[in-house]
Design a protein around this motif. Structure first.
Motif, PDB file in Angstrom:
ATOM      1  N   GLU A 139      24.298  35.020  58.537  1.00  0.00           N
ATOM      2  CA  GLU A 139      23.650  35.425  57.297  1.00  0.00           C
ATOM      3  C   GLU A 139      23.930  34.356  56.247  1.00  0.00           C
ATOM      4  O   GLU A 139      25.065  33.935  56.062  1.00  0.00           O
ATOM      5  N   GLY A 140      22.880  33.899  55.591  1.00  0.00           N
ATOM      6  CA  GLY A 140      23.031  32.956  54.491  1.00  0.00           C
ATOM      7  C   GLY A 140      22.859  33.684  53.178  1.00  0.00           C
ATOM      8  O   GLY A 140      22.216  34.735  53.127  1.00  0.00           O
ATOM      9  N   TYR A 141      23.444  33.158  52.139  1.00  0.00           N
ATOM     10  CA  TYR A 141      23.255  33.755  50.821  1.00  0.00           C
ATOM     11  C   TYR A 141      23.210  32.664  49.754  1.00  0.00           C
ATOM     12  O   TYR A 141      23.843  31.629  49.864  1.00  0.00           O
ATOM     13  N   LEU A 142      22.364  32.937  48.775  1.00  0.00           N
ATOM     14  CA  LEU A 142      22.259  32.077  47.602  1.00  0.00           C
ATOM     15  C   LEU A 142      22.545  32.961  46.394  1.00  0.00           C
ATOM     16  O   LEU A 142      21.908  33.999  46.220  1.00  0.00           O
ATOM     17  N   ILE A 143      23.511  32.561  45.608  1.00  0.00           N
ATOM     18  CA  ILE A 143      23.919  33.312  44.415  1.00  0.00           C
ATOM     19  C   ILE A 143      23.580  32.469  43.196  1.00  0.00           C
ATOM     20  O   ILE A 143      23.878  31.275  43.158  1.00  0.00           O
ATOM     21  N   ILE A 144      22.945  33.102  42.220  1.00  0.00           N
ATOM     22  CA  ILE A 144      22.678  32.438  40.943  1.00  0.00           C
ATOM     23  C   ILE A 144      23.404  33.224  39.863  1.00  0.00           C
ATOM     24  O   ILE A 144      23.141  34.417  39.670  1.00  0.00           O
TER      25      ILE A 144
ATOM     26  N   HIS B 209      25.341  29.013  43.789  1.00  0.00           N
ATOM     27  CA  HIS B 209      26.380  28.951  44.819  1.00  0.00           C
ATOM     28  C   HIS B 209      25.712  29.358  46.129  1.00  0.00           C
ATOM     29  O   HIS B 209      24.757  30.132  46.123  1.00  0.00           O
ATOM     30  N   ALA B 210      26.255  28.899  47.242  1.00  0.00           N
ATOM     31  CA  ALA B 210      25.679  29.299  48.527  1.00  0.00           C
ATOM     32  C   ALA B 210      26.751  29.308  49.602  1.00  0.00           C
ATOM     33  O   ALA B 210      27.799  28.680  49.460  1.00  0.00           O
ATOM     34  N   GLY B 211      26.461  30.027  50.660  1.00  0.00           N
ATOM     35  CA  GLY B 211      27.378  30.079  51.788  1.00  0.00           C
ATOM     36  C   GLY B 211      26.745  30.790  52.961  1.00  0.00           C
ATOM     37  O   GLY B 211      25.586  31.198  52.919  1.00  0.00           O
ATOM     38  N   THR B 212      27.527  30.909  54.010  1.00  0.00           N
ATOM     39  CA  THR B 212      27.091  31.609  55.207  1.00  0.00           C
ATOM     40  C   THR B 212      28.220  32.489  55.711  1.00  0.00           C
ATOM     41  O   THR B 212      29.392  32.271  55.370  1.00  0.00           O
ATOM     42  N   GLN B 213      27.851  33.452  56.530  1.00  0.00           N
ATOM     43  CA  GLN B 213      28.844  34.328  57.145  1.00  0.00           C
ATOM     44  C   GLN B 213      28.338  34.730  58.526  1.00  0.00           C
ATOM     45  O   GLN B 213      27.186  35.170  58.667  1.00  0.00           O
ATOM     46  N   ASP B 214      29.183  34.551  59.537  1.00  0.00           N
ATOM     47  CA  ASP B 214      28.818  34.979  60.885  1.00  0.00           C
ATOM     48  C   ASP B 214      28.895  36.495  60.948  1.00  0.00           C
ATOM     49  O   ASP B 214      29.833  37.106  60.419  1.00  0.00           O
ATOM     50  N   LYS B 215      27.913  37.098  61.601  1.00  0.00           N
ATOM     51  CA  LYS B 215      27.827  38.557  61.690  1.00  0.00           C
ATOM     52  C   LYS B 215      27.549  38.957  63.131  1.00  0.00           C
ATOM     53  O   LYS B 215      27.026  38.169  63.921  1.00  0.00           O
TER      54      LYS B 215
END
Length: 182
Positions: free
Chosen positions: A129-134, A89-95
């Motif tokens: 900020e980007g994130y990759l979840i496995i 899964h992946a996404g981004t969040q403004d910080k």
């Protein structure tokens, strides 16, 4: 969080920070016998907000990286009879980062013999900020067994497909450096 354009969502993994800083967190179910897991299959998220679903090229790069990483660890890809499913899964969040450097005092000549100045230095930085979840999920009971999260700062530097694959490989490798858990 303000809406993010589709172009940005498509390119978020392609635009990773040049300094390659990735922070990784993991969590897992201590009751799971990870030693007995030898085969895997890669699944697809059903979350409509998942950035990977909006960009098949990035999803394919992530899946290719997962495949290579798991096979390098000695696991066998067996979509027909896996011991575990891998769900990226992946996404981004403004910080916003605010740094208060404190107050400074200094003198200067002005009206009267001693006029002192006072200044605050505060830096405000907006970033994404980007994130990759496995997720590692049991095919039997569909329970989450392990989760690895890689977070990184998204950069505006455009990367070639080869550079993008290299960055994704780095994130996946750093996440799976901590799999299986101790």
């Amino acid at each position: 969080m303000k809406p993010i354009s589709l172009t940005f969502l498509i390119s978020y993994l392609l635009l990773l920070a040049g300094c390659s800083t990735v922070s990784v967190n993991i969590d897992y179910d201590p009751k799971v016998d990870f030693v007995g897991l030898r085969t895997f299959a890669i699944g697809t998220s059903t979350n409509k907000d998942d950035v990977l679903l909006r960009n098949p090229l990035v999803l394919q790069r992530v899946n290719d990286s997962l495949m290579r990483t798991m096979q390098a660890k000695g696991y066998i890809n067996d979509p027909a009879n896996p011991d575990m499913f891998l769900y990226p899964h992946a996404g981004t969040q403004d910080k916003i980062r605010v740094t208060d450097w404190g107050s400074t005092y200094h003198g200067w000549w002005g009206h009267g013999p001693y006029n002192w100045g006072h200044a605050n230095r505060i830096d405000v930085r907006e970033y994404t900020e980007g994130y990759l979840i496995i997720d590692v999920v049991s095919p039997v009971d569909k329970k989450l067994a392990w989760r690895g999260v890689g977070k990184f700062i998204v950069s505006s530097k455009e990367l070639s497909p080869q550079e993008s694959q290299k960055r994704i490989d780095e994130i996946v490798r750093k996440i799976f450096d901590r799999y299986p858990p101790p």
